[in-house]
Design a protein around this motif. Structure first.
Motif, PDB file in Angstrom:
ATOM      1  N   ALA A   6       0.838  -1.207   0.000  1.00  0.00           N
ATOM      2  CA  ALA A   6       0.000   0.000   0.000  1.00  0.00           C
ATOM      3  C   ALA A   6       0.871   1.255   0.000  1.00  0.00           C
ATOM      4  O   ALA A   6       0.601   2.214  -0.731  1.00  0.00           O
ATOM      5  CB  ALA A   6      -0.928  -0.015   1.214  1.00  0.00           C
ATOM      6  N   MET A   7       1.929   1.242   0.808  1.00  0.00           N
ATOM      7  CA  MET A   7       2.818   2.408   0.885  1.00  0.00           C
ATOM      8  C   MET A   7       3.567   2.621  -0.431  1.00  0.00           C
ATOM      9  O   MET A   7       3.763   3.752  -0.872  1.00  0.00           O
ATOM     10  CB  MET A   7       3.801   2.229   2.040  1.00  0.00           C
TER      11      MET A   7
ATOM     12  N   HIS B 210       2.501   1.737  -3.378  1.00  0.00           N
ATOM     13  CA  HIS B 210       1.519   2.174  -4.367  1.00  0.00           C
ATOM     14  C   HIS B 210       1.163   3.637  -4.170  1.00  0.00           C
ATOM     15  O   HIS B 210       1.061   4.403  -5.140  1.00  0.00           O
ATOM     16  CB  HIS B 210       0.258   1.306  -4.264  1.00  0.00           C
ATOM     17  N   GLN B 211       0.986   4.058  -2.917  1.00  0.00           N
ATOM     18  CA  GLN B 211       0.572   5.433  -2.678  1.00  0.00           C
ATOM     19  C   GLN B 211       1.685   6.440  -3.003  1.00  0.00           C
ATOM     20  O   GLN B 211       1.416   7.593  -3.336  1.00  0.00           O
ATOM     21  CB  GLN B 211       0.082   5.620  -1.241  1.00  0.00           C
ATOM     22  N   THR B 212       2.937   5.991  -2.975  1.00  0.00           N
ATOM     23  CA  THR B 212       4.055   6.853  -3.357  1.00  0.00           C
ATOM     24  C   THR B 212       4.011   7.158  -4.845  1.00  0.00           C
ATOM     25  O   THR B 212       4.245   8.297  -5.275  1.00  0.00           O
ATOM     26  CB  THR B 212       5.400   6.182  -3.013  1.00  0.00           C
ATOM     27  N   VAL B 213       3.708   6.140  -5.638  1.00  0.00           N
ATOM     28  CA  VAL B 213       3.684   6.296  -7.098  1.00  0.00           C
ATOM     29  C   VAL B 213       2.435   7.038  -7.556  1.00  0.00           C
ATOM     30  O   VAL B 213       2.504   7.922  -8.411  1.00  0.00           O
ATOM     31  CB  VAL B 213       3.758   4.919  -7.790  1.00  0.00           C
ATOM     32  N   TYR B 214       1.277   6.680  -6.985  1.00  0.00           N
ATOM     33  CA  TYR B 214       0.001   7.212  -7.474  1.00  0.00           C
ATOM     34  C   TYR B 214      -0.557   8.353  -6.634  1.00  0.00           C
ATOM     35  O   TYR B 214      -1.690   8.770  -6.821  1.00  0.00           O
ATOM     36  CB  TYR B 214      -1.018   6.076  -7.583  1.00  0.00           C
ATOM     37  N   LYS B 215       0.261   8.853  -5.699  1.00  0.00           N
ATOM     38  CA  LYS B 215      -0.105  10.022  -4.908  1.00  0.00           C
ATOM     39  C   LYS B 215      -1.489   9.897  -4.272  1.00  0.00           C
ATOM     40  O   LYS B 215      -2.346  10.772  -4.393  1.00  0.00           O
ATOM     41  CB  LYS B 215      -0.060  11.298  -5.776  1.00  0.00           C
ATOM     42  N   THR B 216      -1.698   8.774  -3.617  1.00  0.00           N
ATOM     43  CA  THR B 216      -2.959   8.560  -2.911  1.00  0.00           C
ATOM     44  C   THR B 216      -2.639   8.212  -1.468  1.00  0.00           C
ATOM     45  O   THR B 216      -1.480   8.063  -1.098  1.00  0.00           O
ATOM     46  CB  THR B 216      -3.776   7.430  -3.589  1.00  0.00           C
TER      47      THR B 216
ATOM     48  N   TYR C 129      -3.705   5.672   1.918  1.00  0.00           N
ATOM     49  CA  TYR C 129      -4.432   4.520   2.441  1.00  0.00           C
ATOM     50  C   TYR C 129      -4.438   4.561   3.965  1.00  0.00           C
ATOM     51  O   TYR C 129      -3.435   4.953   4.582  1.00  0.00           O
ATOM     52  CB  TYR C 129      -3.781   3.213   1.980  1.00  0.00           C
ATOM     53  N   ASN C 130      -5.555   4.157   4.536  1.00  0.00           N
ATOM     54  CA  ASN C 130      -5.633   4.022   5.995  1.00  0.00           C
ATOM     55  C   ASN C 130      -5.037   2.663   6.362  1.00  0.00           C
ATOM     56  O   ASN C 130      -5.627   1.630   6.062  1.00  0.00           O
ATOM     57  CB  ASN C 130      -7.099   4.116   6.433  1.00  0.00           C
ATOM     58  N   LEU C 131      -3.885   2.663   7.008  1.00  0.00           N
ATOM     59  CA  LEU C 131      -3.188   1.425   7.315  1.00  0.00           C
ATOM     60  C   LEU C 131      -3.546   0.859   8.685  1.00  0.00           C
ATOM     61  O   LEU C 131      -2.867  -0.032   9.192  1.00  0.00           O
ATOM     62  CB  LEU C 131      -1.674   1.656   7.215  1.00  0.00           C
TER      63      LEU C 131
END
Length: 470
Positions: free
Chosen positions: A191-192, A194-200, A202-204
């Motif tokens: 998740a981390m 992915h969120q770095t690449v797609y600038k989103t 996630y609630n972890l």
């Protein structure tokens, strides 16, 4: 029939699975429709022997054994047979997958024996299940999940037989914790990333609390947890070098404790860290990245259905060339050419060989390779144009370079290129023109240009530009 779900599924079946499916369909326990069996036979014979996908009409007349097609075609009936066949293939694959896993079978059997109140059968089955679980070399989340299911059945068995002094609640809790924490860390890493690449975002969930819990226990002694713990750490503490080296050490030590898929995921996380550091100007991890790639290639960790992603192919070549591992790179480029998707195979191969020839300063060979390939991928096309740009500059073919820069600028502005790529390459064109204009004998002017390039963030081939402006 070509684009149906049924044909797509049949196309994935191996010869062994097709043979097993024939046996499955001929068993009255699973199938009592001879029409469906005939349909499967007709489809698989045509697809495997003749490489053809029959029409629905031809398939219908084959099933009803009519050669002259005098009987009216019934489209609804053939669609019904296709639907039955699809469901039966799905059932076969699930059945095969379940019974292939002995641990799953014996775990389910433990539940059945308990429900039927057969303690002697249950005791023997649980003993065999324990041996099966311990026999596995894996010590991943799945191992601890299987152990938890075993402990749960043992607990239920012991409870129902009033053997209260032997209850295994602690062991059951420990296995559950390790399985959950390992899976939670792994999923959080993905998740981390992915969120770095797609600038989103996630609630972890309780990840921070889990990290704190790990820090205050001895759970890092368990590879299923420690590898993903350090994979997480390199993301949140990239400047702490010990985190990466600990992860790399664990990858070597834990090689047989994870499935290839899990191990491949870990290697990708480690490689992405190295790439990120390199892009930030830190070359310290280049050799580590190369070693991880080499090891992963030797273990076939990056292959999916025996095919290699063109992006992985390009990245491997890139790091090998930066480290001047030319002989290794040449062998890799040739050995893995046929594992690239056919649509990109020739262009990726030619481009990679061109980069190798450029690195060896065989400029004429590099240009021939670049000019003969057709680059459908926009970014690969830009990368090829960039190598040509560098060759023209280094050969001092400034007339050719000037024309090339103009064409390249037009190409970038006209094509639908992602924002930051567009800026990077437009800045490359701009500063290459500045390099051509600068007075090579004016030290102050060159230093000023070099400082400007160094301060610019969005720029492709920044290192090359800095070298040329020195």
């Amino acid at each position: 029939m070509e684009n149906t779900r049924l044909i797509a599924l049949i196309a994935t079946l191996s010869n062994k699975e097709i043979k097993g499916m024939h046996q499955f369909l001929n068993s009255p326990f699973f199938n009592n429709r001879a029409s469906v069996t005939r349909l499967f036979l007709y489809l698989t014979d045509n697809m495997t022997l003749h490489k053809l996908i029959p029409t629905r009409e031809d398939s219908y007349y084959y099933v009803i054994s009519s050669k002259n097609k005098t009987e009216p075609y019934d489209d609804q009936q053939i669609r019904l047979w296709m639907s039955y066949l699809l469901k039966l293939i799905e059932k076969f694959l699930v059945h095969h997958s379940f019974f292939e896993d002995e641990i799953n079978v014996k775990t389910k059997l433990a539940e059945i024996y308990r429900q039927r109140n057969l303690p002697k059968h249950q005791e023997r089955n649980l003993s065999e299940l324990q041996k099966l679980i311990n026999k596995s070399t894996f010590r991943n989340a799945a191992f601890y999940s299987n152990d938890f299911r075993l402990q749960l059945e043992q607990y239920r068995f012991q409870s129902s037989n009033k053997r209260m002094s032997e209850l295994n609640l602690q062991k059951m809790t420990d296995s559950l914790d390790v399985s959950y924490i390992s899976q939670k860390l792994r999923q959080s890493c993905f998740a981390m990333a992915h969120q770095t690449v797609y600038k989103t975002e996630y609630n972890l969930g309780p990840l921070k609390e889990i990290i704190t819990y790990i820090d205050n226990t001895d759970l890092l002694e368990i590879p299923a947890i420690s590898v993903f713990y350090y994979a997480y750490k390199i993301m949140v503490e990239p400047d702490v070098t010990s985190n990466f080296h600990q992860l790399k050490k664990l990858l070597v030590e834990s090689e047989n404790k994870f499935t290839k898929e899990e191990f491949g995921d870990l290697f990708i996380l480690a490689i992405n860290f190295c790439i990120k550091r390199y892009n930030a100007g830190d070359r310290a991890y280049l050799k580590d990245e190369f070693e991880i790639y080499k090891h992963g290639i030797e273990q076939n960790l990056f292959l999916t259905n025996n095919m290699l992603s063109r992006f992985t192919y390009r990245n491997v070549v890139t790091v090998a060339l930066v480290l001047e591992e030319y002989e290794w790179a040449e062998k890799f480029i040739g050995d893995y050419k046929n594992k690239i998707d056919k649509a990109y195979r020739e262009s990726m191969y030619s481009f990679s060989m061109a980069r190798l020839e450029y690195s060896r300063k065989n400029y004429s060979s590099a240009l021939v390779l670049l000019q003969k390939a057709i680059y459908k991928d926009l970014l690969l096309n830009l990368a090829a144009k960039t190598v040509m740009l560098k060759i023209y500059f280094e050969l001092e073919e400034f007339d050719l370079l000037d024309a090339h820069l103009g064409a390249m600028q037009t190409f970038i502005k006209r094509k639908n290129i992602i924002g930051y790529h567009k800026d990077n390459y437009l800045n490359l064109v701009y500063f290459t023109k500045k390099l051509m204009e600068v007075n090579p004998y004016d030290k102050s002017e060159k230093e000023q240009l070099r400082d400007t390039i160094a301060s610019k963030k969005a720029i492709a081939e920044k290192e090359w530009l800095l070298v040329q402006s020195a």
